[in-house]
Design an enzyme around this catalytic site. Sequence first.
Site, mmCIF file in Angstrom:
data_model
loop_
_atom_site.group_PDB
_atom_site.id
_atom_site.type_symbol
_atom_site.label_atom_id
_atom_site.label_comp_id
_atom_site.label_asym_id
_atom_site.label_seq_id
_atom_site.Cartn_x
_atom_site.Cartn_y
_atom_site.Cartn_z
ATOM 1 N N ASP A 228 24.012 -45.242 1.870
ATOM 2 C CA ASP A 228 24.558 -43.909 2.076
ATOM 3 C C ASP A 228 24.465 -43.084 0.790
ATOM 4 O OD1 ASP A 228 25.749 -41.989 3.577
ATOM 5 O OD2 ASP A 228 27.646 -43.057 3.871
ATOM 6 N N ARG B 241 33.077 -50.364 12.466
ATOM 7 C CA ARG B 241 33.331 -49.510 13.631
ATOM 8 C C ARG B 241 33.514 -50.400 14.848
ATOM 9 N NH1 ARG B 241 28.481 -45.056 12.596
ATOM 10 N NH2 ARG B 241 29.247 -44.415 10.546
ATOM 11 N N GLN C 232 25.608 -49.297 4.861
ATOM 12 C CA GLN C 232 24.745 -48.123 4.864
ATOM 13 C C GLN C 232 24.181 -47.894 3.466
ATOM 14 O OE1 GLN C 232 27.708 -45.261 6.250
ATOM 15 N NE2 GLN C 232 26.539 -45.024 8.127
ATOM 16 N N HIS D 35 25.766 -38.923 -0.709
ATOM 17 C CA HIS D 35 26.296 -37.601 -0.426
ATOM 18 C C HIS D 35 25.865 -36.672 -1.528
ATOM 19 C CE1 HIS D 35 28.664 -40.398 1.951
ATOM 20 N NE2 HIS D 35 28.670 -39.426 2.837
ATOM 21 N N LYS E 281 22.175 -32.295 12.221
ATOM 22 C CA LYS E 281 21.512 -33.385 11.500
ATOM 23 C C LYS E 281 20.049 -33.544 11.885
ATOM 24 C CE LYS E 281 23.101 -36.975 14.744
ATOM 25 N NZ LYS E 281 23.935 -38.150 14.927
ATOM 26 N N CYS F 294 31.896 -41.118 3.611
ATOM 27 C CA CYS F 294 31.937 -39.761 3.070
ATOM 28 C C CYS F 294 33.285 -39.335 2.467
ATOM 29 C CB CYS F 294 31.416 -38.742 4.072
ATOM 30 S SG CYS F 294 31.806 -39.067 5.770
ATOM 31 N N HIS G 97 24.997 -35.356 3.920
ATOM 32 C CA HIS G 97 25.108 -36.807 4.115
ATOM 33 C C HIS G 97 23.697 -37.286 4.371
ATOM 34 C CE1 HIS G 97 29.448 -36.502 5.695
ATOM 35 N NE2 HIS G 97 29.032 -35.257 5.636
#
Length: 641
Positions: A387, A367, A385, A389, A469, A338, A515
């Site tokens: 991902d 991570r 991911q 945004h 979320k 992000c 997100h």
Amino acid sequence: MSNNIIITFPDGSTKSLKKGVSGFELANQISKSLAKEAVAIKIDGKICDLSLPLNNDCKVVIIKKENDEALDIIRHDCAHVMAEAVQSLYPGTQVTIGPSIENGFYYDFARKEPFTIADLPKIEKKMHEIINKGEQFTREVWSRDEAIKFFKDKGEEYKVELIEDLNADEEITIYKQGEWLDLCRGPHMMSTKQIGKGFKLMKVAGAYWRGDSNNAMLTRIYGTAWRNEKELESHLLQIEEAEKRDHRKLGKEMDLFHFQEEAPGAVFWHPKGWRLFQSLISYMRERQDKAGYVETNTPDMMDKSLWETSGHWDKFSEMMFRTEAKDEKIYAIKPMNCPGAVEIFKQGLKSYRDLPFLLSEFGKVHRYEPSGALHGLMRVRAFTQDDAHIFCTEDQITEESKTVCDLILSIYKDFGFDNVRIKFSDRPEKRVGDDAVWDKAEAALKQAMETTGLEYTLNPGEGAFYGPKLEFVLRDAIGRDWQCGTLQVDLNLPGRLGATYIAEDGQKKTPVMLHRALFGSLERFTGILIEHYAGHLPFWLSPLQIVVATITSDSDNYAFEVKDQLTKNGLVVEADIRNEKIGYKIREHSNAKVPVILAVGKKEADEQTVSVRRLGSQQTSTIKLDELIKDLKKESLSPIN
RNA sequence: GCCGCGUUAGCUCAUUUGGUAGAGCAGUUGAUUUGUAAUCAUCAGGUGGUCAGUUCGAUUCCGACACGCGGCACCA
């Protein structure tokens, strides 16, 4: 007359009986067989012991062993019996809690020397003895002081703590079976005998007292319990079936990926696994392109200061990989995409006309997950991911969220996941941003959910540190739930990182950021697919779609011809011209889960045909090569087409 | 990270009072040219996870570490 009460049965019929009659006597009056089958009684909707005297008019339902509610009771009874067995075999062991759970039960014990699986057969044997003795379960109500004193004298510190934590107005009930007793809400069956033989102790594990890692580690014994041995057997069989689908096992057999100790929690993707992985990305890329996203890519390492500004450093620095070079800087290897997305948004002035602005990224994040959490592809330290945004105005949150929900559900359907649950997670304890902002974010997301009309369950306190979320949980072919997609409303990070746009009134405003990830982790989703399909991936996803196997070496040339033609048509094919019998080749490629095996011999070569055998079927059919190509080309299209 | 268990050939697994390991499959080589889930023979394969310790001697016993497995805790 006042000595009688009116009992109403589920079918509406009533019966007048003497006050104080027990559920068991009631069942016995109806029929001997009912009394035999009965495990509990539901009185005005509350499940109770059969021994409980009925003193008022009420509606009752006799719960029989075959009813769903019975399993919980059987399992809970089993937990008590196990605790008795453990305390009789291992004096000095303290009991803590022992609930029934899905498929069984557990009991947590406090003992200096933790149990090992080697102890289980002995405990199980003792349990059978207790059950065969047919001890009566009896319920007693104790005073608080009496209960505390009793357990204190016995050295049961954990029970004392439990009692002390009970509300003052709560009744303290004790269940006895023979000599043994436990603090318990109940209900229980009449006798240990009713448990029967349909149980088995499964495993031992460590578990923290009250689920808190600051507390002592207890030793937990898990068991599974069913109505009878037949049900137990079928459950054990199901476990075996699930083990056969284990993606770690199939991943090896299908030659998709491996792990090794130099890179714990990081995947070595083999050619076939990587092809599968890339197919998923291609699919998702196409879906997102069509949905108006633009794809980006952001740096894997960025200066620590960026993560301090975003707030990640404060909450997650312990779990971030970091690295340094010759300069003074400390770089964090990105654990999320992000901040990178915000930096791209910030380039150049953005107008309200640019919103919503949909930035996607197949970003690989790292991570430092706790070592004990790692699990095949399902939980790794380096993952990709899907991902994105979405930068938008507050007014657009509802519409954009709805669009994301629709997209997610439609995508899951393409993989055969029709059963999807949604969880709504609101503000956690440790968070950034004012409560007013959180109020706004939660309200907007809730409103979006109302608009979609989708059902969801509340998951209090489980939101991200920057916003509430949604979590999308899908159910696989054998009924297991997997949390995959997520949608998070973030009214905090864009502001912290200085993102702005020019609103209609000419004023600078901070955008909202949504997100969202749909597969979530590509690695994990790949693992889920392998298990969902038990390795039998659909043709369009299969990393090796076809093997052309020769009967004898006379057909080698034809096999290559077939392979070339299929390859030219975009199919993934290998030829197997080894000097082996066809049965051997069939077996090998079936085990490797190749969806289509083509056997070619003299006959096929002469006629320009192939003998087709599909994975999972013993049937073969001979068809013209052109025709096959036409069919398979169609079949290899992704569901988008 | 915590508790318990495990790590032996490429893979799946054997080897019990401590005396340097064996099988099946895969691989090699050869024979066989085979019609829908394992053709036969041959040869080769190991610093027993790593490092220390006890012992005349350790795959076996003790310890540390690494990784894995089952849970717990964690999961932006």
